[in-house]
Design an enzyme around this catalytic site. Sequence first.
Site, mmCIF file in Angstrom:
data_model
loop_
_atom_site.group_PDB
_atom_site.id
_atom_site.type_symbol
_atom_site.label_atom_id
_atom_site.label_comp_id
_atom_site.label_asym_id
_atom_site.label_seq_id
_atom_site.Cartn_x
_atom_site.Cartn_y
_atom_site.Cartn_z
ATOM 1 N N LEU A 20 48.310 -11.088 -56.310
ATOM 2 C CA LEU A 20 47.457 -11.801 -55.350
ATOM 3 C C LEU A 20 47.445 -13.300 -55.628
ATOM 4 O O LEU A 20 47.407 -14.114 -54.697
ATOM 5 C CB LEU A 20 46.027 -11.240 -55.406
ATOM 6 C CG LEU A 20 45.900 -9.720 -55.195
ATOM 7 C CD1 LEU A 20 44.429 -9.304 -55.184
ATOM 8 C CD2 LEU A 20 46.581 -9.278 -53.909
ATOM 9 N N ASP A 39 48.749 -19.319 -65.951
ATOM 10 C CA ASP A 39 48.971 -17.902 -66.271
ATOM 11 C C ASP A 39 49.300 -17.792 -67.752
ATOM 12 O O ASP A 39 49.832 -18.720 -68.355
ATOM 13 C CB ASP A 39 50.122 -17.331 -65.427
ATOM 14 C CG ASP A 39 50.019 -15.831 -65.228
ATOM 15 O OD1 ASP A 39 49.708 -15.381 -64.099
ATOM 16 O OD2 ASP A 39 50.240 -15.088 -66.214
ATOM 17 N N ASP A 60 45.351 -19.240 -71.151
ATOM 18 C CA ASP A 60 44.685 -17.952 -71.367
ATOM 19 C C ASP A 60 43.246 -18.124 -70.892
ATOM 20 O O ASP A 60 42.474 -18.879 -71.494
ATOM 21 C CB ASP A 60 44.737 -17.600 -72.859
ATOM 22 C CG ASP A 60 43.984 -16.319 -73.170
ATOM 23 O OD1 ASP A 60 43.348 -15.739 -72.254
ATOM 24 O OD2 ASP A 60 44.019 -15.900 -74.343
ATOM 25 N N TYR A 168 34.704 -2.803 -65.826
ATOM 26 C CA TYR A 168 35.349 -3.581 -64.749
ATOM 27 C C TYR A 168 34.403 -3.743 -63.556
ATOM 28 O O TYR A 168 34.202 -4.850 -63.054
ATOM 29 C CB TYR A 168 36.634 -2.856 -64.329
ATOM 30 C CG TYR A 168 37.433 -3.520 -63.236
ATOM 31 C CD1 TYR A 168 38.246 -4.614 -63.506
ATOM 32 C CD2 TYR A 168 37.403 -3.031 -61.927
ATOM 33 C CE1 TYR A 168 39.003 -5.207 -62.497
ATOM 34 C CE2 TYR A 168 38.161 -3.616 -60.923
ATOM 35 C CZ TYR A 168 38.955 -4.705 -61.208
ATOM 36 O OH TYR A 168 39.707 -5.293 -60.213
ATOM 37 N N LYS A 172 32.816 -7.250 -62.264
ATOM 38 C CA LYS A 172 33.144 -7.762 -60.928
ATOM 39 C C LYS A 172 31.872 -7.924 -60.091
ATOM 40 O O LYS A 172 31.776 -8.857 -59.284
ATOM 41 C CB LYS A 172 34.138 -6.830 -60.219
ATOM 42 C CG LYS A 172 35.556 -6.876 -60.804
ATOM 43 C CD LYS A 172 36.274 -8.206 -60.532
ATOM 44 C CE LYS A 172 37.760 -8.141 -60.859
ATOM 45 N NZ LYS A 172 38.456 -9.414 -60.630
ATOM 46 N N PHE A 201 45.512 -3.157 -53.366
ATOM 47 C CA PHE A 201 46.629 -4.007 -52.918
ATOM 48 C C PHE A 201 47.917 -3.672 -53.662
ATOM 49 O O PHE A 201 47.887 -3.309 -54.843
ATOM 50 C CB PHE A 201 46.274 -5.490 -53.104
ATOM 51 C CG PHE A 201 45.502 -6.027 -51.925
ATOM 52 C CD1 PHE A 201 44.201 -5.603 -51.683
ATOM 53 C CD2 PHE A 201 46.076 -6.919 -51.040
ATOM 54 C CE1 PHE A 201 43.493 -6.056 -50.575
ATOM 55 C CE2 PHE A 201 45.382 -7.391 -49.935
ATOM 56 C CZ PHE A 201 44.089 -6.954 -49.696
ATOM 57 N N THR A 203 50.264 -4.771 -55.618
ATOM 58 C CA THR A 203 50.702 -5.767 -56.597
ATOM 59 C C THR A 203 51.342 -5.007 -57.765
ATOM 60 O O THR A 203 51.232 -3.778 -57.814
ATOM 61 C CB THR A 203 49.502 -6.590 -57.077
ATOM 62 O OG1 THR A 203 48.572 -5.696 -57.692
ATOM 63 C CG2 THR A 203 48.818 -7.318 -55.921
HETATM 64 N N1 LIG Z 1 45.691 -5.246 -56.816
HETATM 65 C C1 LIG Z 1 44.564 -4.648 -56.497
HETATM 66 O O1 LIG Z 1 44.553 -3.533 -55.937
HETATM 67 C C2 LIG Z 1 43.238 -5.306 -56.787
HETATM 68 C C3 LIG Z 1 42.085 -4.698 -56.276
HETATM 69 C C4 LIG Z 1 40.855 -5.300 -56.526
HETATM 70 C C5 LIG Z 1 40.784 -6.471 -57.263
HETATM 71 N N2 LIG Z 1 41.926 -7.011 -57.744
HETATM 72 C C6 LIG Z 1 41.789 -8.250 -58.524
HETATM 73 O O2 LIG Z 1 42.748 -9.192 -58.087
HETATM 74 C C7 LIG Z 1 43.124 -10.040 -59.178
HETATM 75 C C8 LIG Z 1 44.631 -10.120 -59.259
HETATM 76 O O3 LIG Z 1 45.143 -8.819 -59.465
HETATM 77 P P1 LIG Z 1 46.685 -8.467 -59.216
HETATM 78 O O4 LIG Z 1 46.710 -7.057 -58.745
HETATM 79 O O5 LIG Z 1 47.312 -9.534 -58.408
HETATM 80 O O6 LIG Z 1 47.224 -8.475 -60.718
HETATM 81 P P2 LIG Z 1 48.655 -8.892 -61.344
HETATM 82 O O7 LIG Z 1 48.740 -8.112 -62.609
HETATM 83 O O8 LIG Z 1 49.744 -8.740 -60.328
HETATM 84 O O9 LIG Z 1 48.472 -10.445 -61.672
HETATM 85 C C9 LIG Z 1 47.568 -10.880 -62.630
HETATM 86 C C10 LIG Z 1 48.118 -12.118 -63.293
HETATM 87 O O10 LIG Z 1 47.123 -12.584 -64.230
HETATM 88 C C11 LIG Z 1 47.784 -12.970 -65.417
HETATM 89 N N3 LIG Z 1 46.877 -12.882 -66.567
HETATM 90 C C12 LIG Z 1 46.490 -11.766 -67.235
HETATM 91 N N4 LIG Z 1 45.708 -12.091 -68.276
HETATM 92 C C13 LIG Z 1 45.589 -13.439 -68.260
HETATM 93 C C14 LIG Z 1 44.929 -14.367 -69.099
HETATM 94 N N5 LIG Z 1 44.225 -13.978 -70.173
HETATM 95 N N6 LIG Z 1 45.009 -15.687 -68.794
HETATM 96 C C15 LIG Z 1 45.740 -16.105 -67.722
HETATM 97 N N7 LIG Z 1 46.412 -15.267 -66.914
HETATM 98 C C16 LIG Z 1 46.334 -13.950 -67.177
HETATM 99 C C17 LIG Z 1 48.956 -12.006 -65.535
HETATM 100 O O11 LIG Z 1 49.959 -12.511 -66.403
HETATM 101 C C18 LIG Z 1 49.401 -11.880 -64.090
HETATM 102 O O12 LIG Z 1 50.381 -12.848 -63.774
HETATM 103 C C19 LIG Z 1 42.417 -9.480 -60.411
HETATM 104 O O13 LIG Z 1 41.246 -10.214 -60.647
HETATM 105 C C20 LIG Z 1 42.075 -8.046 -60.011
HETATM 106 O O14 LIG Z 1 40.938 -7.551 -60.691
HETATM 107 C C21 LIG Z 1 43.154 -6.472 -57.530
#
Ligand SMILES: NC(=O)c1ccc[n+]([C@@H]2O[C@H](COP(=O)([O-])OP(=O)(O)OC[C@H]3O[C@@H](n4cnc5c(N)ncnc54)[C@H](O)[C@@H]3O)[C@@H](O)[C@H]2O)c1
Length: 265
Positions: A20, A39, A60, A168, A172, A201, A203
Amino acid sequence: MKAADMQDAAAIVTGGASGLGNASARALAAAGFKVAIFDVNGEAGAAKAAEIGGTFHQVDITSEESVLAGFEAARAVNGQERILVHCAQVSKNAKSIRFDKATGGYKRFPTEDFAVATYGILVASYRIASIAALGMASAEPLEDGERGCIVLTSSAAAQDGQVGQIAYGSAKSGVNGLVLPMARDLMDIGIRVNAIMPGIFSTPPMLGVRDKVPEIFANLEKSVPFPKRLGKPDEFASLVMELVRNGYFNGQVIRLDGAIRMPPR
Ligand SMILES: NC(=O)c1ccc[n+]([C@@H]2O[C@H](COP(=O)([O-])OP(=O)(O)OC[C@H]3O[C@@H](n4cnc5c(N)ncnc54)[C@H](O)[C@@H]3O)[C@@H](O)[C@H]2O)c1
């Protein structure tokens, strides 16, 4: 924010190397923003930043020092950001109490493991948003006196936390709770704060499920009322862009979920 104000204005996206966050970084760059990706993943982050002509900063989000250094480095290259999109998160999850086959008794999810999500989601969201806001406070005001716009990422789990999502889901929902008081704290400065609660989503974490257990992925798709599929990262990014463009959106937490309401498990 008007399209003209987006040209060469700075934006920061955490978690911008994947999912996302990456879709948001691409959409912001396409709209004319100079995008800095924060990241923890150095290799993917540098590659994704290069694709959009942005900068990458290895950050981080759980470390105050690392985040402060990232903001300083991004601002040195692109100037003060107008937009902050925070997508990265760190969490650890298990049921509050579970049966432990090894001991034949019940086991508690340790408090320190619960706190990983509190720090990696709620505290990190405050850290990133407040550091961005402090910088934005000194920026020149745009239309209506707006100085900046912050978009946080919550989750449908904030409202429909499932079995095993105690840490979680509650962290959130803490993000949801942060939005209105922060928008009010920043109202006299002209900084808007909103959050998005994505449903499910497609991802990399979810695509991993599709590759490992296709039947679980198929059931997830079926569980969405309409459309019967997971959300596309570009659909999340489209809402991010609406929150950026639409200056009347403030203090709001929005579900983006195909009408899914998640069951207990
Ligand atoms: N994908 C879903 O279905 C979904 C649903 C609800 C909420 N979310 C939220 O959306 C957000 C993004 O999720 P996503 O599915 O795109 O995940 P993703 O794993 O595709 O991307 C997450 C990114 O965050 C980076 N990351 C992890 N730890 C980190 C840190 N300590 N410091 C900096 N960067 C860090 C990772 O390297 C990665 O590039 C999250 O907050 C997640 O909780 C996602």
